[in-house]
Motif scaffolding. Structure first.
Motif, PDB file in Angstrom:
ATOM      1  N   TYR A 430       0.820  -1.221   0.000  1.00  0.00           N
ATOM      2  CA  TYR A 430       0.000   0.000   0.000  1.00  0.00           C
ATOM      3  C   TYR A 430       0.851   1.266   0.000  1.00  0.00           C
ATOM      4  CZ  TYR A 430      -3.374  -3.467   1.573  1.00  0.00           C
ATOM      5  OH  TYR A 430      -4.146  -4.584   1.670  1.00  0.00           O
ATOM      6  N   HIS A 431       2.054   1.139   0.555  1.00  0.00           N
ATOM      7  CA  HIS A 431       2.942   2.307   0.644  1.00  0.00           C
ATOM      8  C   HIS A 431       4.254   1.903  -0.018  1.00  0.00           C
ATOM      9  CE1 HIS A 431       5.735   5.130   2.757  1.00  0.00           C
ATOM     10  NE2 HIS A 431       4.761   5.955   2.468  1.00  0.00           N
ATOM     11  N   LEU A 432       4.447   2.333  -1.273  1.00  0.00           N
ATOM     12  CA  LEU A 432       5.558   1.792  -2.060  1.00  0.00           C
ATOM     13  C   LEU A 432       6.320   2.856  -2.848  1.00  0.00           C
ATOM     14  CD1 LEU A 432       3.823  -0.400  -4.846  1.00  0.00           C
ATOM     15  CD2 LEU A 432       2.776   1.449  -3.624  1.00  0.00           C
ATOM     16  N   PRO A 433       6.735   3.948  -2.168  1.00  0.00           N
ATOM     17  CA  PRO A 433       7.426   5.016  -2.918  1.00  0.00           C
ATOM     18  C   PRO A 433       8.739   4.562  -3.544  1.00  0.00           C
ATOM     19  CG  PRO A 433       7.634   5.374  -0.536  1.00  0.00           C
ATOM     20  CD  PRO A 433       6.661   4.249  -0.724  1.00  0.00           C
ATOM     21  N   PHE A 434       9.315   3.460  -3.029  1.00  0.00           N
ATOM     22  CA  PHE A 434      10.564   2.941  -3.602  1.00  0.00           C
ATOM     23  C   PHE A 434      10.273   1.722  -4.469  1.00  0.00           C
ATOM     24  CE2 PHE A 434      11.951   5.086   0.337  1.00  0.00           C
ATOM     25  CZ  PHE A 434      12.893   5.948  -0.199  1.00  0.00           C
ATOM     26  N   SER A 435       9.025   1.507  -4.806  1.00  0.00           N
ATOM     27  CA  SER A 435       8.575   0.331  -5.536  1.00  0.00           C
ATOM     28  C   SER A 435       8.791  -0.924  -4.673  1.00  0.00           C
ATOM     29  CB  SER A 435       9.297   0.221  -6.880  1.00  0.00           C
ATOM     30  OG  SER A 435       8.846  -0.918  -7.594  1.00  0.00           O
ATOM     31  N   ILE A 436       8.382  -2.066  -5.171  1.00  0.00           N
ATOM     32  CA  ILE A 436       8.551  -3.322  -4.436  1.00  0.00           C
ATOM     33  C   ILE A 436       9.057  -4.381  -5.417  1.00  0.00           C
ATOM     34  CG2 ILE A 436       6.922  -3.003  -2.532  1.00  0.00           C
ATOM     35  CD1 ILE A 436       4.774  -4.348  -4.260  1.00  0.00           C
ATOM     36  N   GLY A 437       9.416  -5.540  -4.878  1.00  0.00           N
ATOM     37  CA  GLY A 437       9.851  -6.638  -5.745  1.00  0.00           C
ATOM     38  C   GLY A 437      11.328  -6.529  -6.091  1.00  0.00           C
ATOM     39  N   PRO A 438      11.792  -7.448  -6.966  1.00  0.00           N
ATOM     40  CA  PRO A 438      13.233  -7.524  -7.242  1.00  0.00           C
ATOM     41  C   PRO A 438      13.816  -6.256  -7.844  1.00  0.00           C
ATOM     42  CG  PRO A 438      11.981  -8.980  -8.704  1.00  0.00           C
ATOM     43  CD  PRO A 438      11.012  -8.459  -7.691  1.00  0.00           C
ATOM     44  N   ARG A 439      12.977  -5.438  -8.506  1.00  0.00           N
ATOM     45  CA  ARG A 439      13.521  -4.222  -9.128  1.00  0.00           C
ATOM     46  C   ARG A 439      13.151  -2.986  -8.328  1.00  0.00           C
ATOM     47  NH1 ARG A 439      15.265  -4.564 -15.187  1.00  0.00           N
ATOM     48  NH2 ARG A 439      16.473  -2.866 -14.309  1.00  0.00           N
ATOM     49  N   ASN A 440      13.058  -3.170  -7.014  1.00  0.00           N
ATOM     50  CA  ASN A 440      12.793  -1.986  -6.192  1.00  0.00           C
ATOM     51  C   ASN A 440      14.038  -1.112  -6.142  1.00  0.00           C
ATOM     52  OD1 ASN A 440      14.520  -3.308  -4.506  1.00  0.00           O
ATOM     53  ND2 ASN A 440      13.172  -3.391  -2.756  1.00  0.00           N
ATOM     54  N   CYS A 441      13.940  -0.002  -5.409  1.00  0.00           N
ATOM     55  CA  CYS A 441      15.038   0.968  -5.403  1.00  0.00           C
ATOM     56  C   CYS A 441      16.221   0.439  -4.597  1.00  0.00           C
ATOM     57  CB  CYS A 441      14.541   2.278  -4.811  1.00  0.00           C
ATOM     58  SG  CYS A 441      15.848   3.487  -4.641  1.00  0.00           S
ATOM     59  N   ILE A 442      17.360   0.304  -5.246  1.00  0.00           N
ATOM     60  CA  ILE A 442      18.557  -0.205  -4.551  1.00  0.00           C
ATOM     61  C   ILE A 442      19.080   0.841  -3.555  1.00  0.00           C
ATOM     62  CG2 ILE A 442      20.238   0.623  -6.266  1.00  0.00           C
ATOM     63  CD1 ILE A 442      21.783  -1.955  -5.894  1.00  0.00           C
ATOM     64  N   GLY A 443      18.749   2.114  -3.802  1.00  0.00           N
ATOM     65  CA  GLY A 443      19.309   3.185  -2.971  1.00  0.00           C
ATOM     66  C   GLY A 443      18.382   3.666  -1.870  1.00  0.00           C
ATOM     67  N   GLN A 444      17.331   2.870  -1.538  1.00  0.00           N
ATOM     68  CA  GLN A 444      16.308   3.419  -0.639  1.00  0.00           C
ATOM     69  C   GLN A 444      16.813   3.741   0.766  1.00  0.00           C
ATOM     70  OE1 GLN A 444      13.048   0.571   0.496  1.00  0.00           O
ATOM     71  NE2 GLN A 444      13.889  -0.553  -1.214  1.00  0.00           N
ATOM     72  N   HIS A 445      17.714   2.935   1.310  1.00  0.00           N
ATOM     73  CA  HIS A 445      18.193   3.227   2.666  1.00  0.00           C
ATOM     74  C   HIS A 445      19.143   4.423   2.665  1.00  0.00           C
ATOM     75  CE1 HIS A 445      16.051  -0.174   4.035  1.00  0.00           C
ATOM     76  NE2 HIS A 445      16.682  -0.988   3.210  1.00  0.00           N
ATOM     77  N   PHE A 446      19.921   4.495   1.597  1.00  0.00           N
ATOM     78  CA  PHE A 446      20.779   5.669   1.404  1.00  0.00           C
ATOM     79  C   PHE A 446      19.893   6.921   1.362  1.00  0.00           C
ATOM     80  CE2 PHE A 446      22.708   8.811  -1.321  1.00  0.00           C
ATOM     81  CZ  PHE A 446      24.054   8.782  -1.050  1.00  0.00           C
ATOM     82  N   ALA A 447      18.836   6.849   0.541  1.00  0.00           N
ATOM     83  CA  ALA A 447      17.964   8.010   0.344  1.00  0.00           C
ATOM     84  C   ALA A 447      17.280   8.403   1.650  1.00  0.00           C
ATOM     85  CB  ALA A 447      16.922   7.685  -0.727  1.00  0.00           C
ATOM     86  N   LEU A 448      16.732   7.403   2.357  1.00  0.00           N
ATOM     87  CA  LEU A 448      16.001   7.719   3.593  1.00  0.00           C
ATOM     88  C   LEU A 448      16.924   8.339   4.637  1.00  0.00           C
ATOM     89  CD1 LEU A 448      13.492   4.779   4.068  1.00  0.00           C
ATOM     90  CD2 LEU A 448      12.974   7.203   3.768  1.00  0.00           C
ATOM     91  N   THR A 449      18.167   7.848   4.686  1.00  0.00           N
ATOM     92  CA  THR A 449      19.118   8.426   5.640  1.00  0.00           C
ATOM     93  C   THR A 449      19.321   9.904   5.304  1.00  0.00           C
ATOM     94  OG1 THR A 449      20.206   6.276   5.710  1.00  0.00           O
ATOM     95  CG2 THR A 449      21.425   8.117   6.661  1.00  0.00           C
ATOM     96  N   GLN A 450      19.503  10.180   4.029  1.00  0.00           N
ATOM     97  CA  GLN A 450      19.730  11.574   3.651  1.00  0.00           C
ATOM     98  C   GLN A 450      18.492  12.441   3.916  1.00  0.00           C
ATOM     99  OE1 GLN A 450      21.070  12.490  -0.370  1.00  0.00           O
ATOM    100  NE2 GLN A 450      21.796  14.450   0.426  1.00  0.00           N
ATOM    101  N   VAL A 451      17.316  11.919   3.585  1.00  0.00           N
ATOM    102  CA  VAL A 451      16.094  12.707   3.799  1.00  0.00           C
ATOM    103  C   VAL A 451      15.973  13.064   5.285  1.00  0.00           C
ATOM    104  CG1 VAL A 451      13.572  12.704   3.625  1.00  0.00           C
ATOM    105  CG2 VAL A 451      14.932  11.624   1.827  1.00  0.00           C
ATOM    106  N   LYS A 452      16.213  12.068   6.151  1.00  0.00           N
ATOM    107  CA  LYS A 452      16.087  12.323   7.598  1.00  0.00           C
ATOM    108  C   LYS A 452      17.090  13.374   8.061  1.00  0.00           C
ATOM    109  CE  LYS A 452      14.637   7.656   8.913  1.00  0.00           C
ATOM    110  NZ  LYS A 452      15.069   6.461   9.636  1.00  0.00           N
ATOM    111  N   VAL A 453      18.353  13.229   7.627  1.00  0.00           N
ATOM    112  CA  VAL A 453      19.381  14.170   8.079  1.00  0.00           C
ATOM    113  C   VAL A 453      19.019  15.594   7.638  1.00  0.00           C
ATOM    114  CG1 VAL A 453      21.794  14.873   7.785  1.00  0.00           C
ATOM    115  CG2 VAL A 453      21.238  12.466   8.122  1.00  0.00           C
ATOM    116  N   VAL A 454      18.631  15.752   6.381  1.00  0.00           N
ATOM    117  CA  VAL A 454      18.382  17.104   5.864  1.00  0.00           C
ATOM    118  C   VAL A 454      17.187  17.741   6.572  1.00  0.00           C
ATOM    119  CG1 VAL A 454      17.809  18.453   3.806  1.00  0.00           C
ATOM    120  CG2 VAL A 454      19.415  16.549   3.634  1.00  0.00           C
ATOM    121  N   ILE A 455      16.090  16.972   6.709  1.00  0.00           N
ATOM    122  CA  ILE A 455      14.891  17.545   7.360  1.00  0.00           C
ATOM    123  C   ILE A 455      15.237  17.921   8.798  1.00  0.00           C
ATOM    124  CG2 ILE A 455      12.498  17.087   8.080  1.00  0.00           C
ATOM    125  CD1 ILE A 455      12.561  17.021   5.116  1.00  0.00           C
TER     126      ILE A 455
END
Ligand code: HEM
Length: 493
Positions: A430-455
């Motif tokens: 239901y909540h899939l901003p990084f998509s799901i499955g084998p071709r999901n976002c490889i950089g999602q944890h990198f991205a979330l870390t950056q989003v948290k730090v900046v905010i």
């Protein structure tokens, strides 16, 4: 004998007529095939030539319309872009799940226009090549490596904080955040210090990425421009596109060359391993590494995916916090309690900022950086409701519509971070901003870390308000941007 009077010329109209009729017949057959494939999938009425292009648009009204169609045409519906060009649009979590659980290739029709820019990197490659490269690159995003980046993200944000302190007023946030994410992206993944946040004129790489993103969207909606020959030789946009790609590639090659020289000269263990080191040194089971072309494609893919989508996510989150002052205050209270006003932010602090994370999640639900993703099916696909989508069908999953499904979310268009608080577990279907499955976002944890730090860093220093004179208007140009810029009033706290 006159050449014009040659009997051969008499046949030319017939030959032309033959080709025209052949084309018309092919279009007719293709249309019939598509209509048959769509027999179980009702959808909005298309016009004969324009199809549904007036309904399925990239502006906010178009995105919301897509979410509305989810009630009228459950599961998926056809969208025509011409008399014999069409695809299915999936607007339902169940359909999205089955589509995204496979490794079907990206839909060439939607993504091919990006190829001259990002090449056959991870985003666009398929089959064995994708599988091998995904495995080679996964270690670059291990938590032990990500932890080292918190300080880099903080430092890049500090540059922005200093800029905003001097100019505090109404700022076009998207541009500043793009420079910030590009700055830290280049440091974390390539160890390259560009100073791009402080350069007076727009960095040529950023300019290049902006230009190609916009030009691709303009190209998508003009069918004649899909032909390379016409686009590159007879249109101004085609020439601009070529130049922008050239600027981007030149930049990437410069970074790669610099690192190759460094790897030759430095001692092992002299610094933390980063993404480019992994690309340059990775070997598969046969002992083969990546070619220079492959490395450049991955660099371009990661530079694009890594900075643009993250910039969109952060900007829309700041926008939502500016719009919902109570949520912003609650975030700031939490930040001051957990981290304080001046302490250097740590990896562990980030896990404690639960309410702030809930706001980020809710913002990504309403304003996903990547609103749509597309596939071309390599197999017949059985949907949960018993219908079958035939092989070779192009299908776009609207993450935007799926995340606003009224059967899953109460008041789906309202910003309510409490959906994600108190340990509520929301399924990734239901909540899939990084998509799901084998071709999901490889950089999602990198991205979330950056989003948290900046905010977190920005809220420690500034109060954000909407600028009533310059309203943001979401628009999908590959990623979610704002048509007229995203202006916020920034005041130091
Ligand atoms: C908040 C920021 C981000 C969002 C919302 C996001 C979202 C997505 C989505 C939805 C996809 C699937 C695309 C598709 O199926 O066509 C994707 C794929 C991908 N993303 Fe991200 N992304 C973000 C940040 C990043 C970062 C920071 C990187 C790299 C450092 C990255 C690298 C990639 C790559 C390489 C793929 C292709 C993966 C594959 O096909 O195996 N993304 N991303």
């Amino acid at each position: 004998m006159s050449f014009v009077a040659s009997p051969l010329w008499n046949y030319i109209p017939l030959v032309l007529l033959y080709f025209v009729l052949k084309k018309v017949f092919e279009v007719f057959l293709k249309r019939r095939r598509l209509q048959a494939a769509f027999k179980d999938f009702p959808g909005p009425k298309p016009e004969f030539f324009g199809g549904n292009t007036h309904q399925i648009t990239g502006d906010y009204a178009g995105l919301l319309r897509m979410a509305d169609y989810a009630h009228e045409y459950p599961g998926a519906f056809p969208a025509w872009t011409g008399p014999a060009e069409a695809q299915l649009i999936s607007v339902h979590p169940g359909t999205a799940k089955v589509v995204l659980s496979g490794t079907d290739p990206k839909d060439e029709f939607s993504y091919a226009l990006m190829r001259p820019w990002i090449g056959d990197g991870l985003l666009l490659s398929k089959g064995k090549k994708w599988d091998r490269n995904r495995r080679l690159m996964t270690p670059a995003f291990h938590a032990d490596i990500l932890k080292n980046y918190v300080i880099v993200f903080s430092r890049s944000t500090k540059v922005l904080i200093d800029k905003w302190r001097k100019s505090a007023g109404s700022e076009e946030v998207f541009h500043h955040i793009s420079l910030l994410t590009l700055d830290s992206m280049m440091q974390c993944l390539f160890g390259y210090h560009s100073n791009c946040q402080n350069e007076k004129t727009r960095h040529p790489y950023i300019q290049g990425v902006y230009d190609v993103s916009e030009l691709i969207v303009k190209r998508i909606i003009k069918p004649l421009h899909h032909y390379d020959f016409i686009y590159y030789n007879f249109t101004e946009n085609g020439k601009k596109f070529k130049q922008a790609c050239h600027a981007i590639h030149e930049h990437s090659e410069k970074i790669i060359k610099k690192r190759k020289q460094l790897l030759k000269s430095e001692a092992k263990g002299a610094r933390n391993v980063d993404f480019l080191d992994i690309l340059l040194t990775a070997k598969d089971n046969d002992g083969d590494g990546m070619t220079d072309q492959e490395i450049r494609d991955e660099v371009d893919t990661f530079m694009f995916e890594g900075h643009d989508s993250t910039a969109s996510t952060i900007s829309w989150c700041l926008y939502n916090l500016a719009k919902h002052q109570a949520c912003q205050d609650r975030c700031r209270e939490e930040i001051l309690k957990v981290v304080g006003k001046t302490k250097i932010l740590s990896w562990d602090d980030l896990t404690k900022l639960e309410y702030m994370y809930a706001c980020i999640q809710e913002s990504m639900r309403l304003f996903p950086a990547v609103p749509n993703i597309s596939r071309c099916l390599e197999r017949d696909l059985d949907l949960p409701d018993g219908r079958v989508i035939p092989k070779d069908m192009r299908i776009t999953v609207s993450l935007f519509a799926v995340q606003r499904d009224p059967e899953v979310w109460d008041n789906p268009n309202e910003f309510d971070p409490d959906r994600f608080t108190n340990g509520s577990k929301i399924s990734s279907v239901y909540h899939l901003p990084f998509s799901i499955g084998p071709r999901n976002c490889i950089g999602q944890h990198f991205a979330l870390t950056q989003v948290k730090v900046v905010i977190c860093e920005l809220l420690r220093h500034f109060k954000l308000d909407l600028d009533p004179e310059r309203k943001a208007e979401p628009e999908c140009i590959l990623i979610l941007r704002s048509k007229n810029g995203l202006y916020l009033k920034i005041k130091p706290v």
